[in-house]
Design an enzyme around this catalytic site. Structure first.
Site, short mmCIF file in Angstrom:
data_model
loop_
_atom_site.label_atom_id
_atom_site.label_comp_id
_atom_site.label_asym_id
_atom_site.label_seq_id
_atom_site.Cartn_x
_atom_site.Cartn_y
_atom_site.Cartn_z
N SER A 137 0.85 -1.18 0.00
CA SER A 137 0.00 0.00 0.00
C SER A 137 0.89 1.23 0.00
O SER A 137 2.05 1.17 0.40
CB SER A 137 -0.89 0.00 1.25
N TYR A 150 -1.77 -0.21 10.53
CA TYR A 150 -1.77 -0.57 9.12
C TYR A 150 -0.47 -0.12 8.45
O TYR A 150 0.15 -0.88 7.69
CB TYR A 150 -2.98 0.06 8.44
#
Length: 253
Positions: A137, A150
């Site tokens: 990501s 995250y």
């Protein structure tokens, strides 16, 4: 084997979104996709529409499930393409985040990739041609408020990618990460819902808020990420190794 033709390609989180788009793209290149995830019914429905695809249930947080799933995957030959796509996300202010939620994200996004990659490490190292693609990501390239857990997981995934790329560089395997911005998937839908609930904005405004993170002003389509994965699987990409490739419209440019 020197390319994806007839290669057994495992895609975790393969029943929807980015994973499903990658499975379809690899099948178009002649690979034999094995779609893995926790929802077998959804996997089977997806696999039914993809040539030479199979569905195998796998919970990447459960070592026994991973072992069983990958034994089934290699029943028709060694796994030479692995796409680690399974992942989860949530949001919380750091000072309110509990340890269980922190560890839940690490278990899927980092330890799950470790388990799946280790399960096929011997296949990969023995192959003339092999590819590992980790779906990371843009959160693995920079920080973001309210997603410390995250960000930590995706930074860790990129670190693992680079370490394995260095370790296996003299073999026939390359290891790379793809780092998308917000993609039109169920994960983005969760973010949209969260924005709507916390701000009172309507759906269009919530989508626009996510799209602001992309200089192109839009959400990314799963097929765009799949195309990057297909390129990494091409024989001509064999010199591309240990990279974290952003697919984000220039956000991290």
């Amino acid at each position: 084997m020197t390319g994806p033709q007839d290669a057994t390609a495992v895609i975790t989180g393969g029943g929807t979104g980015i994973g499903l788009a990658i499975a379809r793209r690899l099948a178009a290149m002649g690979a034999k996709p094995v779609l893995m995830g926790r929802d077998l019914e959804r996997l089977e429905a997806a696999a039914a529409d993809i040539p030479n695809a199979r569905a195998v249930r796998c919970d990447v947080t459960d070592p026994d499930s991973v072992e069983t799933a990958f034994a089934a995957a290699r029943s028709e030959g060694p796994v030479t393409i692995l796409v680690n796509n399974a992942g989860i996300a949530s949001s919380s202010p750091f000072h309110k985040m509990d340890e269980d939620e922190w560890m839940r994200v690490q278990d899927v996004n980092v330890a799950g990739v470790f388990r799946c990659t280790r399960a096929v490490a011997e296949d990969l190292m023995a192959a003339e041609y092999a590819r590992v693609i980790n779906i990371a990501s843009t959160a693995g390239l920079r920080g973001g408020a309210y997603i410390a857990h995250y960000c930590a997981s995706k930074h860790g995934l990129i670190g693992m990618t680079r370490a394995l790329a260095a370790e296996w560089a003299r073999r026939g395997v390359t290891v790379n990460a793809i780092c998308p911005g917000y993609v039109r998937t169920e994960m983005a839908e969760t973010a949209i819902t969260t924005i709507m609930e916390k701000t009172g904005r309507d759906r269009d405004a919530a989508i626009a808020e996510l799209a602001k993170t992309n200089p192109q002003g839009r959400l990314i389509e799963p097929e765009e990420v799949a195309e990057a994965a297909a390129w990494l699987c091409a024989p001509e990409s064999r010199s591309v190794n240990g990279q974290a490739i952003a697919v984000d419209g220039g956000a991290t440019g």
